[in-house]
Design a protein around this motif. Sequence first.
Motif, PDB file in Angstrom:
ATOM      1  N   VAL A   1       0.822  -1.218   0.000  1.00 43.87           N
ATOM      2  CA  VAL A   1       0.000   0.000   0.000  1.00 43.87           C
ATOM      3  C   VAL A   1       0.849   1.258   0.000  1.00 43.87           C
ATOM      4  O   VAL A   1       0.317   2.339   0.230  1.00 43.87           O
ATOM      5  CB  VAL A   1      -0.932   0.002   1.234  1.00 43.87           C
ATOM      6  CG1 VAL A   1      -1.834  -1.201   1.217  1.00 43.87           C
ATOM      7  CG2 VAL A   1      -0.117   0.043   2.526  1.00 43.87           C
TER       8      VAL A   1
ATOM      9  N   SER B   1      -0.474   3.547  -2.574  1.00 41.87           N
ATOM     10  CA  SER B   1      -1.936   3.619  -2.648  1.00 41.87           C
ATOM     11  C   SER B   1      -2.436   4.981  -2.180  1.00 41.87           C
ATOM     12  O   SER B   1      -1.961   5.526  -1.178  1.00 41.87           O
ATOM     13  CB  SER B   1      -2.545   2.505  -1.784  1.00 41.87           C
ATOM     14  OG  SER B   1      -3.940   2.649  -1.711  1.00 41.87           O
TER      15      SER B   1
ATOM     16  N   ILE C   1      -5.276   5.373  -0.964  1.00 38.66           N
ATOM     17  CA  ILE C   1      -6.242   5.083   0.097  1.00 38.66           C
ATOM     18  C   ILE C   1      -5.520   5.040   1.433  1.00 38.66           C
ATOM     19  O   ILE C   1      -4.500   4.379   1.580  1.00 38.66           O
ATOM     20  CB  ILE C   1      -6.940   3.739  -0.169  1.00 38.66           C
ATOM     21  CG1 ILE C   1      -7.669   3.779  -1.507  1.00 38.66           C
ATOM     22  CG2 ILE C   1      -7.904   3.395   0.954  1.00 38.66           C
ATOM     23  CD1 ILE C   1      -8.290   2.464  -1.894  1.00 38.66           C
TER      24      ILE C   1
ATOM     25  N   ILE D   1      -4.897   3.760   5.027  1.00 34.90           N
ATOM     26  CA  ILE D   1      -5.145   2.482   5.690  1.00 34.90           C
ATOM     27  C   ILE D   1      -4.513   2.534   7.072  1.00 34.90           C
ATOM     28  O   ILE D   1      -3.403   3.059   7.242  1.00 34.90           O
ATOM     29  CB  ILE D   1      -4.556   1.302   4.893  1.00 34.90           C
ATOM     30  CG1 ILE D   1      -5.110   1.307   3.463  1.00 34.90           C
ATOM     31  CG2 ILE D   1      -4.846  -0.026   5.565  1.00 34.90           C
ATOM     32  CD1 ILE D   1      -4.475   0.270   2.570  1.00 34.90           C
TER      33      ILE D   1
ATOM     34  N   SER E   1      -0.149   2.337  10.225  1.00 31.52           N
ATOM     35  CA  SER E   1      -0.850   3.127   9.221  1.00 31.52           C
ATOM     36  C   SER E   1       0.079   3.391   8.057  1.00 31.52           C
ATOM     37  O   SER E   1       1.310   3.343   8.216  1.00 31.52           O
ATOM     38  CB  SER E   1      -1.355   4.448   9.814  1.00 31.52           C
ATOM     39  OG  SER E   1      -0.276   5.265  10.238  1.00 31.52           O
ATOM     40  N   ASN E   2      -0.482   3.665   6.914  1.00 29.50           N
ATOM     41  CA  ASN E   2       0.354   3.935   5.753  1.00 29.50           C
ATOM     42  C   ASN E   2       0.560   5.445   5.580  1.00 29.50           C
ATOM     43  O   ASN E   2      -0.055   6.276   6.269  1.00 29.50           O
ATOM     44  CB  ASN E   2      -0.254   3.307   4.491  1.00 29.50           C
ATOM     45  CG  ASN E   2      -1.568   3.970   4.079  1.00 29.50           C
ATOM     46  OD1 ASN E   2      -2.166   4.701   4.857  1.00 29.50           O
ATOM     47  ND2 ASN E   2      -2.010   3.700   2.873  1.00 29.50           N
TER      48      ASN E   2
ATOM     49  N   LEU F   1      -2.481   7.914   4.705  1.00 32.36           N
ATOM     50  CA  LEU F   1      -3.380   8.375   5.750  1.00 32.36           C
ATOM     51  C   LEU F   1      -2.977   9.745   6.267  1.00 32.36           C
ATOM     52  O   LEU F   1      -3.831  10.538   6.683  1.00 32.36           O
ATOM     53  CB  LEU F   1      -3.418   7.353   6.894  1.00 32.36           C
ATOM     54  CG  LEU F   1      -4.484   7.593   7.955  1.00 32.36           C
ATOM     55  CD1 LEU F   1      -5.881   7.439   7.359  1.00 32.36           C
ATOM     56  CD2 LEU F   1      -4.309   6.633   9.131  1.00 32.36           C
TER      57      LEU F   1
ATOM     58  N   TYR G   1      -9.162  -2.985  11.340  1.00 32.00           N
ATOM     59  CA  TYR G   1      -8.468  -2.537  10.131  1.00 32.00           C
ATOM     60  C   TYR G   1      -9.454  -1.635   9.383  1.00 32.00           C
ATOM     61  O   TYR G   1     -10.591  -2.034   9.111  1.00 32.00           O
ATOM     62  CB  TYR G   1      -8.084  -3.758   9.299  1.00 32.00           C
ATOM     63  CG  TYR G   1      -7.785  -3.479   7.842  1.00 32.00           C
ATOM     64  CD1 TYR G   1      -6.529  -3.069   7.436  1.00 32.00           C
ATOM     65  CD2 TYR G   1      -8.773  -3.650   6.851  1.00 32.00           C
ATOM     66  CE1 TYR G   1      -6.246  -2.845   6.098  1.00 32.00           C
ATOM     67  CE2 TYR G   1      -8.500  -3.429   5.524  1.00 32.00           C
ATOM     68  CZ  TYR G   1      -7.239  -3.017   5.143  1.00 32.00           C
ATOM     69  OH  TYR G   1      -6.959  -2.791   3.829  1.00 32.00           O
ATOM     70  N   TYR G   2      -9.039  -0.383   9.079  1.00 33.92           N
ATOM     71  CA  TYR G   2      -9.973   0.492   8.371  1.00 33.92           C
ATOM     72  C   TYR G   2      -9.260   1.239   7.252  1.00 33.92           C
ATOM     73  O   TYR G   2      -8.041   1.428   7.271  1.00 33.92           O
ATOM     74  CB  TYR G   2     -10.667   1.455   9.331  1.00 33.92           C
ATOM     75  CG  TYR G   2      -9.833   2.593   9.880  1.00 33.92           C
ATOM     76  CD1 TYR G   2      -9.749   3.808   9.192  1.00 33.92           C
ATOM     77  CD2 TYR G   2      -9.174   2.484  11.102  1.00 33.92           C
ATOM     78  CE1 TYR G   2      -9.017   4.862   9.692  1.00 33.92           C
ATOM     79  CE2 TYR G   2      -8.442   3.530  11.620  1.00 33.92           C
ATOM     80  CZ  TYR G   2      -8.370   4.727  10.906  1.00 33.92           C
ATOM     81  OH  TYR G   2      -7.630   5.770  11.397  1.00 33.92           O
ATOM     82  N   THR G   3     -10.064   1.646   6.249  1.00 30.42           N
ATOM     83  CA  THR G   3      -9.572   2.403   5.100  1.00 30.42           C
ATOM     84  C   THR G   3     -10.307   3.722   5.020  1.00 30.42           C
ATOM     85  O   THR G   3     -11.469   3.846   5.454  1.00 30.42           O
ATOM     86  CB  THR G   3      -9.781   1.622   3.799  1.00 30.42           C
ATOM     87  OG1 THR G   3     -11.180   1.378   3.617  1.00 30.42           O
ATOM     88  CG2 THR G   3      -9.027   0.302   3.815  1.00 30.42           C
TER      89      THR G   3
END
Length: 820
Positions: free
Chosen positions: A134, A137, A139, A141, A153-154, A157, A236-238
């Motif tokens: 990710v 990405s 998005i 995460i 977290s990535n 975020l 786990y959330y996006t």
Amino acid sequence: MGADEEPDVAGRRFDVADAAPVLLDAQGLVTGWTRHAERLLGYPAPEVVGKQLADLLTGADAERVPEVLERCRVDGGWAGLLTARCKGGPATRLMVRVTAAEESRGPSRWLALLSEVTGGQGWDMSRTVLEQMVKGSPIGIAIVDTDLRFVWSNEALARYGGAPAEERLGLRLADVQPGLDTAAIEEQMRRVLATGEPVTGYEHVGRVRAAPLRETAHMMSFTRLEDEHGRPMGVYYTVVDISERRRAQQRLALLDRAGEQIGRSLDLIRTAQELADVAVPALADFVAVDLLEDILHGGEPAGPPAPGQEAVTLRRAAHRSVSPDVPEAVVELGHVASYRPGSAPVRCLATGRSLREERLDPAGRPWAADASGSREATFGELAVHSAMVVPLRARGVTLGITTFYRRHRPESFDADDLSLAEDFVSRAAVCLDNARRYTRERQAALVLQRSLLPHRLPDLDAVDVAACYRPADELTGLGGDWYDLIPLSGARVALVVGEVPGHGIDAAAAMGRLRTAVRTLAALDLPPEEVLAHLDDLVAPRPVRQEGGEAGIEGVDCAQSVGSGCVYVVYDPVDGRCAMAAAGHPAPAVVLPDGTVYFVELPQGPPLGAGGPPFESVEMVIPEGSTLALHTDGLLAEGRHRAGQTDRSRLRQALRQAAPSLDVRCGALVDALAPIRPHDDVALLMARTKRLSGRQVAGWELPRDPAAVADARRTACRQLTDWGLDELAFTTELVVSELVTNAIRYAGGPIRLRLIRERALVCEVFDGGATAPHLRHPRATDEGGRGLLLVSQLTQRWGTRFVPDGKIIWAEQPLAGAEA
């Protein structure tokens, strides 16, 4: 725990070779220490065994130990991040997994597996793989533990606001995004932890730290993470930024609402107000719509203002504010808005292009002031900080401007806002131009209608009259209702009310033709039923060959009049007789002097041009002082009456109301039964009957003897002397002599002479003949035939009126001082 079970328990999340086992008793006291734990934290076993686990952790995590142990006792284990103190080095972030260490004897103990987050192969290897997956990405995460603290977290975020990934570890969302409504988000996480059911498509709208001046919208999805026993380990959330999509949806919704709510009427002011209502509060905090003066009257707008013009004045048509008292309005509705040279509104009018000011100078002077200049304010005083000016342009013509201001919401207008404003203002401009064109056409039709209606009803001795006409509203348009008062021979009067179907200029023109035809037929002194019969024949459609027109256009002149209604009433003030007939029209109402109201039982004939049975009339005697009320359908078309009331009962109740004058009574009746803007035209004609006194009428029976002519002349002269009209004696003698002589010579039956003195002197001679005399122009050698020619030359007008038992030849002379 057996050796063969330990890898099975820990291998799914940890590599045993990499994890450092530590034994704890039920109260969290360290009872077993390993070499791996010593290498990980730097403490030898003698320094650790016998101490509390909390002594090895940093302050915040040390306080969490009782909660962790309680969770272990309830759930049989726990997993999460803790920060440990290292001997002689910085604090180390550990992934900790606690599970029960069952023994055959002795108290229960806990096995804690410690793994450094930045090294090892277990959870950290999964984290590395996730980061590789990710990293690019868009998005956001993240993973939070069961305490809703960030575990991982990535980088994406961080773009949504808050701290970078490494600074989020161990923190909750409220710590990362202060001011954000995190309670609703955490509520979703707790529900997922409790139920295990994922939540997808959750939308959250708010202001984040990265964009504090503009609302952002995020779509979030939440999934519970579980261990091998199905116990929750975290969430786990996006996160996906849908702000632009949401703004696009809002713009489309605003455009849809503008299409539905703007232009619902053909009224300029109402349409302008609908424009302001749509824009507030969806786009702006305050909106003002100013139109050119000519536009409000349906005229063509003047050209753009000249660059050197001192000021440009518009008319404030509408405004709307998020505040009920509209504090931003410097100009009141309907007042003149004067714009200074070089101001944004003037430039907008001159160029036809929109203007946008992201940030206004608080000390800048406003763009508009009222006509007297009594109120002016700076932008700071008005508390506005951003503005847009959009021209109202339709079909290449500028109609005015629309100004948008923001004062409460912190974000300024951007290019998207300007584009949105231009979209729905252009739609509103087309509606305004349609309303302007309709206003022009309606005013033209109204002028035509007014010009075709009587400008002033004549003063007659037969009746006192009052009339009221109220045109239809702007949606249905002007109709073809009309009324008339026509003086007839013998002091009689004709009262007429009618209506033409349809609306607009065509209906008004058809009404004018019909009214002219009625006046022409009334001059022939025909009975009411014959007048309507001739009208019906005039209106009825004819074949093309009879009209002399082209194929496909038959009935163009008369088609608008087909289906017209009309009621024709003739009142004679000598004896109070009243004859009337109707064609597809309501019967008149009669109000007697004592206030009793009744409706004439009048046979209803078919509408004009529709064909059907012949018209019938009724004749009655009406007491002096009675009031005749003739009206069109529009007077009773509105359903504002109480339940159970019929149209006639409403009219009867309104007619019983007293009034100081007939004019006041007529206006009050229309106000009581019809709205200010009715859906159909309203025409009302009221006439209070009068009688001629015995001193105004004199009549004599004459024998069929030529010698009676001289007696008739002398009798007429004596009557004129009694009336003080000696100056009319010579002409009257000649008229009486000629008319009586013709009756004796050519007609049969009895002969009667009658003189009527009202606003003119009327001489009537009745005989039983059925043929009307004709005016001749004799040659110089002819010895006779000059009598009627002299009568026509010496009197104001003359004619023949047929009655059931004969005919009446009459002639009128104006009284001294009366108008010709």
